[in-house]
Design an enzyme around this catalytic site. Structure first.
Site, PDB file in Angstrom:
ATOM      1  NE  ARG A  36      -4.170  -1.849   2.026  1.00 57.18           N
ATOM      2  CZ  ARG A  36      -5.070  -2.131   2.944  1.00 57.18           C
ATOM      3  NH1 ARG A  36      -4.962  -1.611   4.170  1.00 57.18           N
ATOM      4  NH2 ARG A  36      -6.088  -2.914   2.666  1.00 57.18           N
ATOM      5  CE  LYS A 194     -21.691 -17.783   7.534  1.00 54.90           C
ATOM      6  NZ  LYS A 194     -21.936 -17.156   8.866  1.00 54.90           N
ATOM      7  N   GLY A 347      -9.857  -9.557  -0.814  1.00 56.36           N
ATOM      8  CA  GLY A 347      -8.635 -10.160  -0.282  1.00 56.36           C
ATOM      9  C   GLY A 347      -8.340 -11.556  -0.787  1.00 56.36           C
ATOM     10  N   GLY A 370     -13.709  -3.472   1.066  1.00 56.33           N
ATOM     11  CA  GLY A 370     -15.088  -3.066   1.319  1.00 56.33           C
ATOM     12  C   GLY A 370     -15.604  -2.080   0.295  1.00 56.33           C
TER      13      GLY A 370
END
Length: 391
Positions: A36, A194, A347, A370
């Protein structure tokens, strides 16, 4: 998507404040991965090359607001950044009391913004304090774009000029190309354990894509919804109606959700479990599906080969265990070989990209977890929205 870009600004003699994302893993003062930090260099170097002074700010970890503990300090990040830039970088902790004075060509970093009272609540007062430090505010932190915080949103309201940095602009351009004006067919791969964690993404993409490839526990739920036996595989029986609704939405538009007819199963979830390939109809009651089978993988690879755009979020099997990674590897290599514009994010997806060595073959790799998911959902990203308002 309209917004000002750092690359279009006249920066000579200007005070440039850049919100970067250097939230890197630090343990005992040592940085585990500087990716990063490296990703932030183009905007910093562009501003310096034009004769600006550069002030940086980032968060690190999850400190308590109003407290700066030694483990929350950006000192290790600043030391590594100085090495990469080949010049000194000053760490400033007392800027709210004494301000920051920088000459053209100098670089400094504000101490961890998450330690500032009002940061997470998007305080206007704190945003104004940040804005007072600059002539040009640059947001280059896509990973935090889905949060309205003082260092990403409030400051952008009050700075004289607000624009997107090199990294953020590239991210928004790539996402816009993939979803706003995609080359067709548009194929999305959405996988994970999920359905509940990605249901809104699946619903949003069902209105946009031509083929929706599901994998992992999500695929198991879709298989169950279509009446197939999945043994003791991970699934969410309470979301069968939601899965059926996504399938019907795709079919109504002429698209489809291709489901595997052969799978890789095991009797236990472990690194030493024996992998067995069998037809979907032959899955036993005591078996769990941990990957798609070779026939299914080849069929999906064929879809990808003819795609105009591919959006990839999530491996289709338990790729961490090699015996259950062949499906994900086949799709990864199909994406690498495809002429389609491809974008990968999340990720686990990036771990798979790295594992199979296809980084250079993916058109764009998203840096935001996110934020990437919320963009796929069609949600408004606050830090992007304010950039558009200030355009």
């Amino acid at each position: 998507m309209q917004f000002k870009k750092l690359s279009d600004q006249a920066l000579a003699g200007k005070r440039v404040l850049i919100r970067v994302d250097m939230n890197v893993p630090v343990k005992d003062g040592m940085i585990g991965d500087d990716t990063r930090i490296r990703a932030s260099l183009p905007s910093i170097e562009l501003a310096l090359a034009q004769g600006a002074s550069v002030l940086l700010m980032t968060h690190l970890g999850r400190p308590t607001e109003g407290e700066l503990k030694p483990e929350d300090s950006l000192a290790p990040v600043v030391a590594r950044l100085a090495e990469l830039l080949g010049k000194p970088v000053r760490l400033v902790a007392d800027w709210q009391q004494h301000g920051v004075s920088l000459a053209a060509g100098e670089v400094a970093m504000l101490e961890n913004v998450r330690c500032n009272v009002g940061e997470k609540k998007n305080s206007d007062a704190l945003g104004q304090a940040y804005a007072a430090l600059c002539d040009v505010f640059v947001n280059d932190a896509f990973g935090t774009a889905h949060r309205a915080e003082a260092s990403t949103h409030a400051v952008a309201k009050f700075a004289p000029v607000t624009c997107a940095g090199v990294l953020l602009a590239a991210e928004l351009d790539a996402l816009g190309k993939a979803l706003a004006q995609p080359a067709r067919p548009l194929v999305a791969i959405v996988a994970g354990s999920k359905v509940s964690t990605k249901l809104t993404i699946l619903e949003a993409l069902a209105d946009k894509v031509d083929q929706l490839i599901v994998g992992g526990g999500i695929a198991n739920t879709f298989l169950l919804a279509e009446g197939h036996q999945i043994g003791k595989s991970l699934a969410e029986p309470d979301l069968l109606d939601a899965a059926r609704a996504v399938i019907q939405k795709l079919r109504a538009r002429g698209g489809k959700v291709p489901l595997p007819q052969d799978v890789v199963v095991a009797s236990e979830f472990s690194a030493t479990a024996t992998a067995t390939v069998k037809p979907l109809a032959a899955v036993g009651a005591d078996e769990m599906i941990l990957d798609i089978g070779p026939n299914a993988a080849n069929e999906l690879a064929e879809l990808i080969a003819h795609a105009g755009t591919v959006v990839w979020n999530g491996p289709v099997g338990v790729f961490e265990f090699d015996q259950f990674g062949k499906g994900t590897e086949t799709l990864a290599r199909a994406i690498a070989d495809s002429a389609a514009f491809s974008i990968a994010g999340g990720g686990d997806t990036l771990a798979a990209v790295a594992k199979y060595g296809i980084t250079e073959q993916v058109s764009y790799i998203s840096t935001g977890g996110g934020a990437f998911l919320e963009f796929l959902e069609g949600k408004v990203l606050p830090a992007v929205d304010i950039l558009q308002q200030r355009a």
